[in-house]
Design a protein around this motif. Structure first.
Motif, PDB file in Angstrom:
ATOM      1  N   SER A  18      -4.895  30.977  44.735  1.00 47.21           N
ATOM      2  CA  SER A  18      -4.250  32.278  44.547  1.00 47.21           C
ATOM      3  C   SER A  18      -4.805  32.998  43.325  1.00 47.21           C
ATOM      4  CB  SER A  18      -2.732  32.114  44.408  1.00 47.21           C
ATOM      5  OG  SER A  18      -2.171  31.553  45.565  1.00 47.21           O
ATOM      6  N   SER A  22      -7.127  36.284  43.194  1.00 45.03           N
ATOM      7  CA  SER A  22      -6.650  37.405  42.374  1.00 45.03           C
ATOM      8  C   SER A  22      -7.760  37.903  41.457  1.00 45.03           C
ATOM      9  CB  SER A  22      -5.442  36.978  41.529  1.00 45.03           C
ATOM     10  OG  SER A  22      -4.382  36.580  42.336  1.00 45.03           O
ATOM     11  N   PHE A  42       0.528  40.441  44.114  1.00 45.87           N
ATOM     12  CA  PHE A  42       1.288  39.655  45.083  1.00 45.87           C
ATOM     13  C   PHE A  42       0.913  38.178  44.990  1.00 45.87           C
ATOM     14  CE2 PHE A  42       1.159  37.676  49.339  1.00 45.87           C
ATOM     15  CZ  PHE A  42       2.514  37.679  49.655  1.00 45.87           C
ATOM     16  N   LEU A  45       2.255  36.614  41.756  1.00 45.71           N
ATOM     17  CA  LEU A  45       3.690  36.338  41.916  1.00 45.71           C
ATOM     18  C   LEU A  45       3.899  35.079  42.759  1.00 45.71           C
ATOM     19  CD1 LEU A  45       5.094  39.924  42.625  1.00 45.71           C
ATOM     20  CD2 LEU A  45       5.523  38.542  40.584  1.00 45.71           C
ATOM     21  N   THR A  46       3.067  34.922  43.777  1.00 46.78           N
ATOM     22  CA  THR A  46       3.141  33.723  44.627  1.00 46.78           C
ATOM     23  C   THR A  46       2.836  32.476  43.810  1.00 46.78           C
ATOM     24  OG1 THR A  46       2.450  35.001  46.575  1.00 46.78           O
ATOM     25  CG2 THR A  46       2.184  32.602  46.681  1.00 46.78           C
ATOM     26  N   ASP A  49       5.730  31.726  41.521  1.00 43.97           N
ATOM     27  CA  ASP A  49       6.858  31.176  42.295  1.00 43.97           C
ATOM     28  C   ASP A  49       6.618  29.707  42.633  1.00 43.97           C
ATOM     29  OD1 ASP A  49       9.320  31.499  43.863  1.00 43.97           O
ATOM     30  OD2 ASP A  49       8.012  31.226  45.592  1.00 43.97           O
ATOM     31  N   PHE A  72      10.611  35.991  43.318  1.00 42.62           N
ATOM     32  CA  PHE A  72      10.507  36.127  44.769  1.00 42.62           C
ATOM     33  C   PHE A  72      10.927  37.519  45.221  1.00 42.62           C
ATOM     34  CE2 PHE A  72      11.987  35.754  49.134  1.00 42.62           C
ATOM     35  CZ  PHE A  72      10.985  35.023  49.729  1.00 42.62           C
ATOM     36  N   GLN A  75       7.914  39.826  45.397  1.00 45.61           N
ATOM     37  CA  GLN A  75       6.776  39.515  46.263  1.00 45.61           C
ATOM     38  C   GLN A  75       6.651  40.467  47.455  1.00 45.61           C
ATOM     39  OE1 GLN A  75       7.513  34.928  46.172  1.00 45.61           O
ATOM     40  NE2 GLN A  75       5.431  35.194  46.914  1.00 45.61           N
ATOM     41  N   ALA A  78       5.757  44.042  46.538  1.00 48.26           N
ATOM     42  CA  ALA A  78       4.332  44.122  46.187  1.00 48.26           C
ATOM     43  C   ALA A  78       3.481  44.159  47.458  1.00 48.26           C
ATOM     44  CB  ALA A  78       3.933  42.933  45.313  1.00 48.26           C
ATOM     45  N   PHE A  79       3.833  43.336  48.444  1.00 47.59           N
ATOM     46  CA  PHE A  79       3.073  43.328  49.691  1.00 47.59           C
ATOM     47  C   PHE A  79       3.256  44.637  50.455  1.00 47.59           C
ATOM     48  CE2 PHE A  79       2.654  42.419  54.265  1.00 47.59           C
ATOM     49  CZ  PHE A  79       1.333  41.988  54.284  1.00 47.59           C
ATOM     50  N   GLN A 220       1.406  28.285  53.609  1.00 44.85           N
ATOM     51  CA  GLN A 220       1.046  29.262  52.582  1.00 44.85           C
ATOM     52  C   GLN A 220      -0.404  29.090  52.140  1.00 44.85           C
ATOM     53  OE1 GLN A 220       3.376  29.024  48.903  1.00 44.85           O
ATOM     54  NE2 GLN A 220       3.656  31.227  49.012  1.00 44.85           N
TER      55      GLN A 220
END
Length: 378
Positions: A18, A22, A42, A45-46, A49, A72, A75, A78-79, A220
């Motif tokens: 992730s 990013s 996003f 943040l994932t 989390d 959360f 998220q 943001a998406f 995920q």
């Protein structure tokens, strides 16, 4: 113990991927900087989390751990903003978009008097009875309502963007919109599983919740790898549309409400003749990035009138209207025995396509055959 180690391993891998993606999105040279930054946000943040599951490694305090868990709520907003930025070329972040942080702020304000502001002993008691605490139950309901609303909103944006694209553009970016739709479906599936995980968490079958949790981390990780693959192979994946463009059905509705038709029957026939003559003489469909605005400027017919002419009167999307000419041109090349050595790939680029999959789909839709099969039966 093995389950904990597996979860920690998956978490570390997912966080690393992730953060790597990013970094790639933020640093890659592209026109779509805002889209990339929103998706990078996003992903960050994932990663944050997911880091909750590594509490033993990072030794987070209880306040920080609970605060991170409320990320959360940011998220999906943001998406959603990412989807908007991908679909519309003129999208910009505005102060009004701060409203998307209201659920996040609400969740933390609710926890302030009963958790954040109390001593350690009270915090521990709160966590021990968390499943029955009204504040926690409220936040769980809030997050599930948020998931439902944002998923519906994202699909509505994509549906409208696809219709506007088909009515105004002729490029291969429709494939990109289809991919974004698939990605949104995958995320929706992920959040639905998360919803069931939370439901089982408060039942007499917590083991089901833990199993779903591990499955979610695997899923995920797959989703992020999928996006990474697409991003690396297609750094300029999307071509945006102009948000000022309107759907033909909305234009017609406005015209009817104002008791004024865009063009009468005589003007319609004249404009149609002019359009068809231009398509035959100038062959603008060879341009893979052709838009309805380009043709409007060339034949001096207002975009609104031209859009109604093609998308409403001819009952064809502009995308299909242009592709019809491209396919007819490709068929003529395939029929020409003097050009029998010209490859299908060369033909698709020559007639205005820039994607083999979109060319094959359009050709089969028009003729019932693939280009290769069509050449064989001649």
């Amino acid at each position: 113990m093995e389950k904990i180690n597996l979860l920690a391993t998956i978490s570390v891998i997912t966080i690393f991927i992730s953060l790597f993606l990013s970094f790639f999105l933020v640093t890659v040279k592209t026109e779509h900087k805002l889209s990339n930054r929103l998706f990078a946000f996003f992903l960050i943040l994932t990663a944050i989390d997911i880091s909750i599951n590594l509490v033993d490694l990072f030794k987070f305090s209880l306040n920080i751990r609970i605060f991170i868990s409320t990320f959360f709520f940011l998220q999906l907003p943001a998406f959603y903003l990412y989807v908007l930025s991908v679909c519309y070329s003129d999208f910009k972040l505005k102060p009004k978009h701060l409203a998307h942080s209201i659920p996040f702020l609400t969740a933390n304000l609710i926890l302030l008097p009963c958790f954040y502001a109390v001593n350690l002993t009270s915090k521990i008691k709160f966590l021990e009875k968390s499943s029955s605490m009204p504040e926690v139950q409220f936040n769980h309901i809030l997050v599930h309502v948020q998931i439902l609303l944002y998923i519906i909103a994202a699909f509505m944006i994509l549906r409208k963007a696809k219709k506007i694209y088909l009515e105004n553009y002729s490029g291969a970016s429709i494939e990109s919109l289809k991919w974004l739709f698939q990605f949104t479906v995958a995320l929706s599936f992920f959040f639905i599983i998360a919803l069931f995980k939370n439901i089982f968490k408060f039942t007499e079958q917590p083991n089901v919740s833990e199993s779903l949790k591990i499955g979610l981390f695997f899923f995920q990780l797959i989703i992020i790898f999928w996006y990474l693959y697409k991003a690396l192979n297609n750094p300029s994946l999307f071509r945006n549309i102009d948000s000022k463009l309107k759907l033909v059905e909305d234009i017609i509705f406005e015209e009817k409400n104002s008791s004024q038709l865009a063009i009468n029957e005589k003007e319609y026939n004249s404009a149609l003749l002019k359009l068809k003559q231009y398509m035959i003489d100038e062959k603008p469909f060879h341009n893979p990035s052709l838009t309805i605005q380009d043709i409007s400027a060339a034949i001096e017919i207002p975009v609104r009138d031209l859009s109604i002419l093609i998308n409403h009167k001819l009952e064809q999307h502009f995308y299909d209207f242009i592709n019809t000419y491209r396919i007819e041109s490709a068929m003529n090349i395939l029929k020409d025995t003097a050009k029998s050595k010209v490859t299908v790939l060369e033909i698709l680029y020559d007639v205005g396509f820039n994607s083999k999959s979109s060319f094959n789909t359009a050709f089969k839709k028009h003729t019932g055959y693939t280009p290769t099969d069509y050449r064989k039966i001649l």
